[in-house]
Design a protein around this motif. Structure first.
Motif, PDB file in Angstrom:
ATOM      1  N   UNK A  85      -2.717  -5.918  -6.167  1.00  0.00           N
ATOM      2  CA  UNK A  85      -3.691  -5.205  -6.936  1.00  0.00           C
ATOM      3  C   UNK A  85      -5.268  -5.980  -7.522  1.00  0.00           C
ATOM      4  N   UNK A  86      -4.855  -7.373  -7.796  1.00  0.00           N
ATOM      5  CA  UNK A  86      -6.194  -8.376  -7.550  1.00  0.00           C
ATOM      6  C   UNK A  86      -7.230  -8.303  -6.819  1.00  0.00           C
ATOM      7  N   UNK A  87      -6.349  -8.447  -5.375  1.00  0.00           N
ATOM      8  CA  UNK A  87      -7.107  -8.812  -4.141  1.00  0.00           C
ATOM      9  C   UNK A  87      -7.617  -7.501  -3.887  1.00  0.00           C
ATOM     10  N   UNK A  88      -7.337  -6.015  -4.106  1.00  0.00           N
ATOM     11  CA  UNK A  88      -7.498  -4.826  -3.711  1.00  0.00           C
ATOM     12  C   UNK A  88      -8.916  -4.607  -4.668  1.00  0.00           C
ATOM     13  N   UNK A  89      -8.729  -4.598  -5.974  1.00  0.00           N
ATOM     14  CA  UNK A  89      -9.662  -5.087  -6.658  1.00  0.00           C
ATOM     15  C   UNK A  89     -11.231  -5.966  -6.424  1.00  0.00           C
ATOM     16  N   UNK A  90     -10.617  -6.909  -6.293  1.00  0.00           N
ATOM     17  CA  UNK A  90     -11.933  -8.114  -5.282  1.00  0.00           C
ATOM     18  C   UNK A  90     -12.250  -7.398  -3.995  1.00  0.00           C
ATOM     19  N   UNK A  91     -11.944  -6.625  -3.556  1.00  0.00           N
ATOM     20  CA  UNK A  91     -12.080  -6.866  -1.770  1.00  0.00           C
ATOM     21  C   UNK A  91     -13.013  -5.007  -2.394  1.00  0.00           C
ATOM     22  N   UNK A  92     -12.960  -4.423  -2.869  1.00  0.00           N
ATOM     23  CA  UNK A  92     -13.533  -3.053  -3.208  1.00  0.00           C
ATOM     24  C   UNK A  92     -14.453  -3.923  -4.481  1.00  0.00           C
ATOM     25  N   UNK A  93     -14.954  -4.469  -5.666  1.00  0.00           N
ATOM     26  CA  UNK A  93     -16.039  -5.298  -5.638  1.00  0.00           C
ATOM     27  C   UNK A  93     -17.102  -6.134  -4.826  1.00  0.00           C
ATOM     28  N   UNK A  94     -16.667  -6.326  -4.065  1.00  0.00           N
ATOM     29  CA  UNK A  94     -17.519  -7.229  -2.586  1.00  0.00           C
ATOM     30  C   UNK A  94     -18.000  -5.594  -1.895  1.00  0.00           C
ATOM     31  N   UNK A  95     -17.018  -5.291  -1.178  1.00  0.00           N
ATOM     32  CA  UNK A  95     -17.337  -4.401  -0.550  1.00  0.00           C
ATOM     33  C   UNK A  95     -18.585  -3.188  -1.604  1.00  0.00           C
ATOM     34  N   UNK A  96     -18.528  -2.868  -2.385  1.00  0.00           N
ATOM     35  CA  UNK A  96     -19.696  -1.958  -3.290  1.00  0.00           C
ATOM     36  C   UNK A  96     -18.817  -0.841  -4.142  1.00  0.00           C
ATOM     37  N   UNK A  97     -18.568  -1.497  -5.691  1.00  0.00           N
ATOM     38  CA  UNK A  97     -17.224  -0.153  -6.328  1.00  0.00           C
ATOM     39  C   UNK A  97     -18.130   0.719  -7.028  1.00  0.00           C
TER      40      UNK A  97
END
Length: 246
Positions: free
Chosen positions: A228-240
């Motif tokens: 979950x944490x990794x996916x939230x970080x990925x979304x944040x980096x992409x443009x949440x």
């Protein structure tokens, strides 16, 4: 007072539970049996966490499927007083009365206790909590953390067997969060904690990750939270926020 406040084997069950608004699905086909003592539900904003809490609390009815709390329909509010308590994120959405004593007595009176027995139970609880001096205090004079704690005490007085916690640490400073976490740890009830913060559910027995109204992962926190944490970080980096436009 009725009820023991202790966990039973029969917990919360959802059978193909869905919820939609104007044809737009919010939750889709959830089938879950929640029996563990400490359960966390995580997801980003808009994932359906709050709607799931509202379904379990009987505040809304599923548009498909069924929800049961220890076999009972959560829409039966009087029956639910013995089964289920709710601690909302904003205490101001829960507090109704001008004094602490009146606020605490209200739930017991709803359960049929006499005014005398309710007052005695309130006094006993406040004394046990080291807050006897709160009884006649105006609720408006309490700090945010104190109002949150008052709401918890109101729930505990009714001794439900399961308590739903909606973002229980949001808006609280670190010392208040620590005190509240210690209090939660001592409770005999089943706690279902709904949060976007992995730290709030790191010690749970089970964590469910909701994504777009469906279960994306379900298991021990050590398995679910890193993903979950990794996916939230990925979304944040992409443009949440990009996927919220429309």
């Amino acid at each position: 007072m009725a009820g023991t406040g202790t966990i039973t084997e029969q917990g919360i069950t959802l059978s193909g539970a869905s919820y939609a608004v104007a044809g737009r699905p919010i939750l889709s086909g959830l089938t879950l049996s929640l029996t563990e003592a400490r359960i966390g539900i995580v997801g980003r904003n808009g994932s359906g966490k709050t709607t799931l809490l509202r379904l379990m609390a009987g505040l809304v009815a599923p548009t498909e499927g069924a929800v049961r709390i220890e076999g009972a329909d959560p829409a039966d509010r009087k029956a639910m007083l013995r089964h289920l308590g709710i601690l909302f994120q904003n205490p101001d959405h829960m507090i109704l009365f001008p004094t602490v004593g009146e606020e605490l007595a209200f739930g017991l009176r709803q359960m049929g206790e006499s005014a005398e027995r309710a007052a005695a139970a309130v006094d006993a609880l406040l004394a046990a909590e080291g807050r006897a001096h709160w009884a006649k205090a105006a609720t408006a004079t309490l700090s945010q953390g104190q109002r949150h704690y008052l709401c918890l005490l109101s729930v505990l007085l009714m001794r439900p067997r399961t308590i739903l916690l909606d973002e229980p640490f949001a808006g609280l400073d670190l010392p208040t969060q620590a005190r509240l976490a210690r209090r939660f740890a001592t409770l005999p009830q089943r706690l279902v904690t709904i949060s976007h913060d992995p730290a709030a559910v790191a010690t749970a027995d089970r964590v469910i990750w909701l994504d777009a109204g469906r279960v994306r992962a379900d298991g021990p926190p050590a398995d679910v939270l890193p993903a979950f944490t990794a996916e939230m970080a990925r979304i944040g980096e992409a443009d949440a926020d990009a996927d919220l436009a429309g």
